[in-house]
Design a protein around this motif. Structure first.
Motif, PDB file in Angstrom:
ATOM      1  N   ASP A 256       0.786  -1.179   0.200  1.00 25.33           N
ATOM      2  CA  ASP A 256      -0.206   0.220   0.081  1.00 25.33           C
ATOM      3  C   ASP A 256       0.952   1.354   0.023  1.00 25.33           C
TER       4      ASP A 256
ATOM      5  N   ARG B 296       0.186   1.439  -6.199  1.00 25.39           N
ATOM      6  CA  ARG B 296       1.280   0.358  -5.068  1.00 25.39           C
ATOM      7  C   ARG B 296       0.281  -0.656  -5.887  1.00 25.39           C
TER       8      ARG B 296
ATOM      9  N   THR C 150      -1.206  -4.697  -3.355  1.00 19.56           N
ATOM     10  CA  THR C 150      -1.879  -4.725  -2.457  1.00 19.56           C
ATOM     11  C   THR C 150      -1.650  -5.465  -2.186  1.00 19.56           C
TER      12      THR C 150
ATOM     13  N   ASN D 130       1.637   5.500   2.425  1.00 18.91           N
ATOM     14  CA  ASN D 130       0.316   4.624   2.233  1.00 18.91           C
ATOM     15  C   ASN D 130      -0.824   6.035   2.288  1.00 18.91           C
TER      16      ASN D 130
END
Length: 139
Positions: A26, A45, A47, A133
């Motif tokens: 993240d 990003r 995840t 994040n």
């Protein structure tokens, strides 16, 4: 003369930029591009790592993409056109390519490498950085 043309045709691309980076889950990587008078933003990003696939989220010019990268040869990279095609160009158009290189299980860090191909068009990278994040709208 013909052989020099063939070698140019199959020569490896001349990258405008290429960079290895390590991202935690993240954590965002942000790139801002200057194209003439316009600025375009690209960020991505990861995840989740599931079945050796890295689930990626990428947003370019306010358009979201989701894909899975694996470490095997055929599925390790994702390519994204950066600019609209122009008929006057006979070379490949500019693109961004993101490749999955490694995953460090102990630290939960993914090693990625990105490439940017300019394709005879003029644009610049004006900012690039890791962003903590946050939501996908975070710059």
């Amino acid at each position: 003369m013909f052989s020099s043309f063939i070698s140019l045709l199959f020569a490896p691309p001349q990258w405008k930029a290429e960079k290895f980076l390590e991202l935690q889950k993240d954590e965002f990587y942000l790139l801002n591009l200057q194209v003439n008078e316009a600025q375009k933003t690209l960020y991505f990003r990861w995840t989740l790592l599931k079945n050796n696939g890295l689930v990626m989220h990428l947003n370019y010019d306010y358009f979201p993409h989701q894909f899975i990268l694996y470490q095997d040869y055929k599925r390790n990279c994702y390519t994204l056109p950066l600019l609209k095609a122009e008929q006057k160009y006979y070379a490949p158009e500019p693109f961004f390519m993101l490749c999955f290189k490694d995953y460090h299980r102990g630290q939960k860090i993914a090693t990625l490498k990105y490439y940017i191909y300019e394709g005879g068009r003029d644009f610049n990278i004006i900012d690039e950085r890791i962003v903590p994040n946050g939501g996908f709208g975070a710059n």
